[in-house]
Design a protein around this motif. Structure first.
Motif, mmCIF file in Angstrom:
data_model
loop_
_atom_site.group_PDB
_atom_site.id
_atom_site.type_symbol
_atom_site.label_atom_id
_atom_site.label_comp_id
_atom_site.label_asym_id
_atom_site.label_seq_id
_atom_site.Cartn_x
_atom_site.Cartn_y
_atom_site.Cartn_z
ATOM 1 N N TRP A 19 42.725 30.000 29.458
ATOM 2 C CA TRP A 19 44.089 29.753 29.015
ATOM 3 C C TRP A 19 44.276 28.246 28.923
ATOM 4 C CZ3 TRP A 19 46.156 33.897 27.190
ATOM 5 C CH2 TRP A 19 46.049 35.129 27.824
ATOM 6 N N PHE A 113 43.007 27.235 32.634
ATOM 7 C CA PHE A 113 42.832 28.283 33.636
ATOM 8 C C PHE A 113 41.799 29.289 33.132
ATOM 9 C CE2 PHE A 113 46.922 26.502 34.487
ATOM 10 C CZ PHE A 113 47.096 26.581 35.858
ATOM 11 N N GLN A 115 40.350 32.936 32.625
ATOM 12 C CA GLN A 115 41.146 34.137 32.373
ATOM 13 C C GLN A 115 40.839 35.308 33.313
ATOM 14 O OE1 GLN A 115 41.663 35.615 28.419
ATOM 15 N NE2 GLN A 115 42.270 33.632 27.575
ATOM 16 N N HIS A 118 42.358 33.701 36.820
ATOM 17 C CA HIS A 118 43.506 32.788 36.715
ATOM 18 C C HIS A 118 43.322 31.538 37.570
ATOM 19 C CE1 HIS A 118 45.596 36.028 34.617
ATOM 20 N NE2 HIS A 118 45.248 36.831 35.615
ATOM 21 N N THR A 156 43.102 40.642 30.846
ATOM 22 C CA THR A 156 44.187 40.092 31.644
ATOM 23 C C THR A 156 45.231 39.477 30.725
ATOM 24 O OG1 THR A 156 43.054 37.959 31.849
ATOM 25 C CG2 THR A 156 42.646 39.587 33.579
ATOM 26 N N PHE A 158 48.398 36.235 30.689
ATOM 27 C CA PHE A 158 48.735 34.969 31.344
ATOM 28 C C PHE A 158 49.853 35.171 32.367
ATOM 29 C CE2 PHE A 158 51.414 31.078 31.358
ATOM 30 C CZ PHE A 158 50.540 30.288 32.069
ATOM 31 N N SER A 162 50.639 31.122 38.022
ATOM 32 C CA SER A 162 49.390 30.385 38.256
ATOM 33 C C SER A 162 49.642 28.881 38.240
ATOM 34 C CB SER A 162 48.356 30.752 37.187
ATOM 35 O OG SER A 162 48.074 32.119 37.176
ATOM 36 N N HIS A 189 51.425 28.654 26.064
ATOM 37 C CA HIS A 189 50.031 28.905 26.432
ATOM 38 C C HIS A 189 49.313 29.543 25.251
ATOM 39 C CE1 HIS A 189 51.757 32.919 27.205
ATOM 40 N NE2 HIS A 189 50.541 33.369 26.951
#
Length: 369
Positions: A19, A113, A115, A118, A156, A158, A162, A189
């Motif tokens: 991300w 980040f 994924q 996270h 996953t 976002f 996080s 994001h």
């Protein structure tokens, strides 16, 4: 090849899903205090004065000047008024303590980040030489080894929390979040992709290499150890007989005659004659000791000519010295040692490398700290 306890099986060039998160934050400029402002805040804090008239009388300046300065200090958050009495805010007290005028402004910054878990990426992954791609495609001019990367899929979504968790971490500077950032908020994001190599091994887990680390990428190896889905994806790939693969490659005869054998650590080695590394249309000399990839399996290209391997070692060491990633002699020496072990040669000295260098490269060597 330089890890004696590792038995590599297959190599997977993949796009690791990330991300890329744009955040906004407050940060403070730190210009020096104007002289009147500095004595005003000291008079308020140390002299317990609060009314513009008494501040002007104490400092021997006009009340109108004090009022203008207090209005400015109020606007940047250093002073607040309770009725007609001025007092320092927590920001004003901090500015007085450090001796500079802290002025807030908004900045934007990207954070990365991973994924699957996270987790925030360490600061080394933000280096300009690390290719963080907006789409799962590697530009042709960056495919030096002609690898073709496939995507890893992380099921996953976002999680904005996080970013909040990262902002609260005491070690957040290690993840590219400066200490002075305040009020960090997510603005947007999007997906991003990091090209990496996963090496399946016998009993040693998955080894990960990326351009973010000179050797193994310890951060992504840690993720692999904690995410069974990555091992499942590797295990689902069809396994072929590597001996059959490389016997067939040799049979094509593109680079002349050669021999095939498996080393003690499990790697297959294709040994070719020196004339096979003569450059176009043959292989370039730099390919000695490098790896050929076919159907997920890899083999090391080799030549028994030690003089050729020595020349390759010195040429590649000079290329390392030109890289911005090498800024110190000790780093270059460590990298040369790894390369020497890979090519089964004695480690070169800096004096030997300098004797092999052009004047320009010699100057670069001399400039290393």
């Amino acid at each position: 090849m330089t890890l004696p306890t590792v038995q590599p099986l297959r190599l997977f060039p993949v796009f690791w899903p990330l991300w890329r998160v744009e955040v906004s934050a407050s940060v403070y400029d730190e210009p020096a205090y104007e002289i009147v402002d500095r004595f005003l805040v000291r008079a308020i804090h140390e002299g317990a004065m609060s009314r513009p008239e008494e501040l002007a009388s104490f400092l021997g300046i006009q009340v109108s000047l004090v009022q203008r300065c207090l209005a400015f200090l109020t606007r940047i958050g250093h002073v607040r008024f309770s009725g007609d009495r001025a007092e320092l805010t927590p920001l004003g007290l901090e500015a007085l303590r450090v001796g500079v005028r802290l002025e807030p402004k908004e900045v934007r910054q990207d954070l990365l980040f991973e994924q699957f878990t996270h987790r925030p990426l360490p600061r080394g992954h933000y280096d300009g030489s690390v290719a963080i791609l907006p789409t799962p495609e590697v530009p042709e001019d960056r495919l030096a080894d002609r690898s073709r990367f496939t995507g890893l899929f992380a099921p996953t979504w976002f999680i904005p929390e996080s970013v909040a968790r990262l902002a609260r971490r005491p070690d957040r500077t290690e993840f590219n979040v400066p200490r002075l950032l305040r009020n960090i908020a997510v603005e947007s994001h999007q997906d991003a992709f990091l090209p990496v190599y996963l090496v399946e091994t016998v009993d040693s887990g998955v080894i990960v290499y990326s351009s973010a680390a000179p050797r193994r990428d310890a951060f992504l190896e840690g993720v692999c150890a904690d995410v069974p889905a990555i091992h499942d994806l590797i295990g689902a790939e069809e396994t072929r007989d590597p001996e059959e693969i490389w016997t067939g490659w040799l049979a094509e005869g593109k680079y002349g005659r050669g021999t095939l054998r498996q080393l003690i650590n499990g790697v297959w080695r294709v040994t070719l004659r020196a004339e096979a590394f003569a450059g176009p249309p043959k292989l370039p000399p730099s390919r000695v000791g490098s790896f050929e990839l076919r159907r997920r399996h890899f083999a090391q290209l080799w030549c028994d000519d030690a003089a050729l391997r020595r020349r390759v070692l010195l040429d590649r060491a000079l290329a390392m010295a030109r890289s911005r990633a090498v800024g110190a002699r000790v780093d270059l020496i460590e990298r040369m040692a790894d390369l020497a072990r890979l090519l089964e040669l004695a480690e070169p000295t800096l004096a030997e490398l300098r004797a092999h260098a052009s004047d320009e490269d010699a100057a670069r060597l001399d400039a290393l700290e």
